[in-house]
Structures are given as structure tokens and as C-alpha cells.
Write an enzyme that holds these catalytic residues in place. Sequence first.
Site, PDB file in Angstrom:
ATOM      1  N   LYS A  42       1.007  -0.889   0.115  1.00 39.36           N
ATOM      2  CA  LYS A  42       0.099   0.006  -0.378  1.00 39.36           C
ATOM      3  C   LYS A  42       1.271   1.593  -0.371  1.00 39.36           C
ATOM      4  O   LYS A  42       0.014   2.263  -0.328  1.00 39.36           O
ATOM      5  CB  LYS A  42      -0.685   0.238   1.437  1.00 39.36           C
ATOM      6  CG  LYS A  42      -1.914  -1.093   1.662  1.00 39.36           C
ATOM      7  CD  LYS A  42      -2.578  -0.988   2.644  1.00 39.36           C
ATOM      8  CE  LYS A  42      -3.464  -2.037   2.524  1.00 39.36           C
ATOM      9  NZ  LYS A  42      -3.268  -3.262   4.265  1.00 39.36           N
ATOM     10  N   GLY A  43       2.232   1.040   0.328  1.00 40.15           N
ATOM     11  CA  GLY A  43       2.969   1.965   0.578  1.00 40.15           C
ATOM     12  C   GLY A  43       3.391   3.119  -0.350  1.00 40.15           C
ATOM     13  O   GLY A  43       2.831   4.064  -0.157  1.00 40.15           O
ATOM     14  N   GLU A  98       7.565   2.559  -5.641  1.00 38.91           N
ATOM     15  CA  GLU A  98       7.426   2.500  -5.125  1.00 38.91           C
ATOM     16  C   GLU A  98       8.338   3.559  -3.904  1.00 38.91           C
ATOM     17  O   GLU A  98       8.326   4.590  -4.066  1.00 38.91           O
ATOM     18  CB  GLU A  98       8.485   1.358  -4.265  1.00 38.91           C
ATOM     19  CG  GLU A  98       8.431  -0.406  -4.730  1.00 38.91           C
ATOM     20  CD  GLU A  98       7.851  -0.916  -3.023  1.00 38.91           C
ATOM     21  OE1 GLU A  98       7.254   0.144  -1.909  1.00 38.91           O
ATOM     22  OE2 GLU A  98       7.779  -1.090  -3.086  1.00 38.91           O
ATOM     23  N   ASP A  99       7.213   3.708  -1.967  1.00 34.94           N
ATOM     24  CA  ASP A  99       7.445   4.445  -1.152  1.00 34.94           C
ATOM     25  C   ASP A  99       9.263   4.549  -0.865  1.00 34.94           C
ATOM     26  O   ASP A  99       9.811   5.255  -0.756  1.00 34.94           O
ATOM     27  CB  ASP A  99       6.845   4.172   0.191  1.00 34.94           C
ATOM     28  CG  ASP A  99       6.953   2.100   0.346  1.00 34.94           C
ATOM     29  OD1 ASP A  99       7.352   1.487  -0.657  1.00 34.94           O
ATOM     30  OD2 ASP A  99       6.263   2.263   1.760  1.00 34.94           O
ATOM     31  N   ASP A 102      14.480  -0.765   0.424  1.00 40.76           N
ATOM     32  CA  ASP A 102      15.057  -0.877   1.670  1.00 40.76           C
ATOM     33  C   ASP A 102      16.366  -2.742   1.367  1.00 40.76           C
ATOM     34  O   ASP A 102      17.069  -2.464   0.472  1.00 40.76           O
ATOM     35  CB  ASP A 102      14.099  -1.418   2.589  1.00 40.76           C
ATOM     36  CG  ASP A 102      14.438  -1.611   3.377  1.00 40.76           C
ATOM     37  OD1 ASP A 102      15.374  -1.139   4.396  1.00 40.76           O
ATOM     38  OD2 ASP A 102      14.487  -3.081   4.199  1.00 40.76           O
ATOM     39  N   PHE A 151      13.970   3.961  11.349  1.00 40.18           N
ATOM     40  CA  PHE A 151      12.290   3.343  10.891  1.00 40.18           C
ATOM     41  C   PHE A 151      12.127   4.982  10.509  1.00 40.18           C
ATOM     42  O   PHE A 151      11.729   5.965  11.546  1.00 40.18           O
ATOM     43  CB  PHE A 151      11.474   2.482  11.682  1.00 40.18           C
ATOM     44  CG  PHE A 151      10.754   2.105  10.845  1.00 40.18           C
ATOM     45  CD1 PHE A 151      10.874   1.064   9.988  1.00 40.18           C
ATOM     46  CD2 PHE A 151       9.324   2.552  11.189  1.00 40.18           C
ATOM     47  CE1 PHE A 151       9.446   0.168   9.624  1.00 40.18           C
ATOM     48  CE2 PHE A 151       7.876   1.913  10.464  1.00 40.18           C
ATOM     49  CZ  PHE A 151       8.563   0.890   9.433  1.00 40.18           C
ATOM     50  N   ASP A 158       4.258   3.445   6.383  1.00 37.97           N
ATOM     51  CA  ASP A 158       3.758   3.284   7.905  1.00 37.97           C
ATOM     52  C   ASP A 158       4.584   2.333   8.751  1.00 37.97           C
ATOM     53  O   ASP A 158       5.219   1.459   8.545  1.00 37.97           O
ATOM     54  CB  ASP A 158       2.417   1.879   7.408  1.00 37.97           C
ATOM     55  CG  ASP A 158       2.818   0.803   6.960  1.00 37.97           C
ATOM     56  OD1 ASP A 158       3.473   0.337   5.989  1.00 37.97           O
ATOM     57  OD2 ASP A 158       2.097   0.138   7.951  1.00 37.97           O
TER      58      ASP A 158
HETATM   59  P1  IMP Z   1      12.474  -4.846   0.530  1.00 35.94           P
HETATM   60  O1  IMP Z   1      13.093  -3.844  -0.547  1.00 35.94           O
HETATM   61  O2  IMP Z   1      11.538  -5.883   0.532  1.00 35.94           O
HETATM   62  O3  IMP Z   1      13.186  -5.054   2.447  1.00 35.94           O
HETATM   63  O4  IMP Z   1      11.098  -3.979   1.125  1.00 35.94           O
HETATM   64  C1  IMP Z   1      10.815  -2.539   1.274  1.00 35.94           C
HETATM   65  C2  IMP Z   1       9.314  -2.605   2.134  1.00 35.94           C
HETATM   66  O5  IMP Z   1       9.846  -2.579   3.633  1.00 35.94           O
HETATM   67  C3  IMP Z   1       8.801  -1.199   1.331  1.00 35.94           C
HETATM   68  O6  IMP Z   1       7.787  -1.348   0.713  1.00 35.94           O
HETATM   69  C4  IMP Z   1       8.321  -0.851   3.110  1.00 35.94           C
HETATM   70  O7  IMP Z   1       6.703  -1.849   2.810  1.00 35.94           O
HETATM   71  C5  IMP Z   1       8.795  -1.619   4.345  1.00 35.94           C
HETATM   72  N1  IMP Z   1       9.606  -0.575   4.890  1.00 35.94           N
HETATM   73  C6  IMP Z   1      11.323  -0.923   5.122  1.00 35.94           C
HETATM   74  N2  IMP Z   1      12.216  -0.310   5.810  1.00 35.94           N
HETATM   75  C7  IMP Z   1      10.404   0.861   5.628  1.00 35.94           C
HETATM   76  C8  IMP Z   1      10.742   1.850   6.882  1.00 35.94           C
HETATM   77  O8  IMP Z   1      11.943   2.717   7.165  1.00 35.94           O
HETATM   78  N3  IMP Z   1       9.531   2.388   6.930  1.00 35.94           N
HETATM   79  C9  IMP Z   1       8.418   1.645   6.693  1.00 35.94           C
HETATM   80  N4  IMP Z   1       8.206   0.600   5.445  1.00 35.94           N
HETATM   81  C10 IMP Z   1       9.627   0.404   5.406  1.00 35.94           C
HETATM   82 MG    MG Z   2       5.913  -0.825   0.609  1.00 38.53          MG
END
Ligand code: IMP
Ligand code: MG
Length: 183
Positions: A42-43, A98-99, A102, A151, A158
Site C-alpha cells: 500500500k506504501g 515504490e515508497d 530497503d 524507521f 507505515d
Molecule cells: P524490501 O526492499 O524488500 O526490504 O522491502 C521494502 C518494504 O519494506 C517497503 O515497501 C516498506 O513497506 C517496508 N519498509 C522498509 N523500510 C521501512 C521504513 O523505514 N518505514 C516503513 N516501511 C519500511
Molecule cells: Mg511497501
Amino acid sequence: MRRDIERVLWDEKEIAAKVAELGAAITKDYQGKTPLLVGVLKGSFVFMADLARRIDLPCEVDFMSVSSYGKKSETTGAVRIIKDLDANIEGRDILVVEDILDSGVTLSYIMSVMRVAGPASIALCTLLDKPSRRQVPVELRYKGFETPDEFVVGYGLDYAGRYRNLPYIGVLKRSIYETDLKG
Ligand code: IMP
Ligand code: MG
């Protein structure tokens, strides 16, 4: 809600300026094309809404939703598609929105699944990048801000489903998680 925020990293004006910059770059790069913007729910919903209005081209939007298996605190690498795209992406120019990028696990999975469907091109646009956390390399074409390994919430991001509606992006106070852990 402001009292749950340790400090604001980017306020509304800074975000708007950055989104306009990204929209202008995308507009320039996709001249003559009709990109399909793919938001990861949803981000991405807030960023997607603002970014789409800064792209001066005919474009379409679609959304998908995924969830990772395993505990919230660790990234296992297994990803499940909860809602797939409505559009057929064969031959399309796909821009994944994407938001935050990470570990990269979710996005590298999503992009590898989409590549199989034969798009003309596929690129990634993320508002935030947390490079210190990367586990899987992901090619990032458009990036808003680099964020420290803390975070963050707001502007779509969220914590436990909350804070997505903050108009700015900030670091969440540790006391919020600590209260949660205590129960
Ligand atoms: P990744 O790159 O597979 O680890 O996933 C990234 C997802 O983790 C993002 O789309 C967010 O939903 C969540 N996420 C990672 N870091 C944060 C943060 O600092 N705040 C909120 N959500 C986060
Ligand atoms: Mg996300």
C-alpha cells in the site's frame, strides 16, 4: 500524531519539489511512449498519486500487492503476490513506483516476475532509498531521497498500518515500538 515523530526528515514542500523533479525526468525520458506506472501497495499510493500528476505524458496506472513470508523483522526472500496486475504488460514500458527500497528482496522479486511477461522496458522509481540495508542488488533508475538506516513513516509509509497519512516523512520515536513490544 506529530508527537510520535522523533524528527521530520522531509516536509511537504521538500517532497513536492523532489516529486516534480522526478516527474520532469520521467517525462523527458519517456517521450513518445505511454508508460504504465505500477504501484506496489500500500506504501506507494501517496507517492503514485503525486508523481503521476507530475508526468506530462499519456500514461496508465496499475497496482499490485505482495506480502513477504516469515517474521516482519526479517526478510526471508519469499514473496507472495496478493493482488496481481490487471493490465497485460507485454510490450509495455513499465515504471515500477515504490515508497522505499530497503533490502531489495521484494522489488527484485517483483521485477523478475514482470520481466517474464515480456515488457518493452522496465525501470524502477522509488521515493526513498536505504542503501545501507541492501541484501539484493536492484537497478534503480529514479530515486528521490537517500534515507538513513532508521524507521521512517509518513507520505504512504507505515508502522503497523498507521502514519501513512502524515503529509511529511519522519523518523518514528523508538518509544512507539518499545510500548508495542511490552505488549
Ligand atoms: P524490501 O526492499 O524488500 O526490504 O522491502 C521494502 C518494504 O519494506 C517497503 O515497501 C516498506 O513497506 C517496508 N519498509 C522498509 N523500510 C521501512 C521504513 O523505514 N518505514 C516503513 N516501511 C519500511
Ligand atoms: Mg511497501
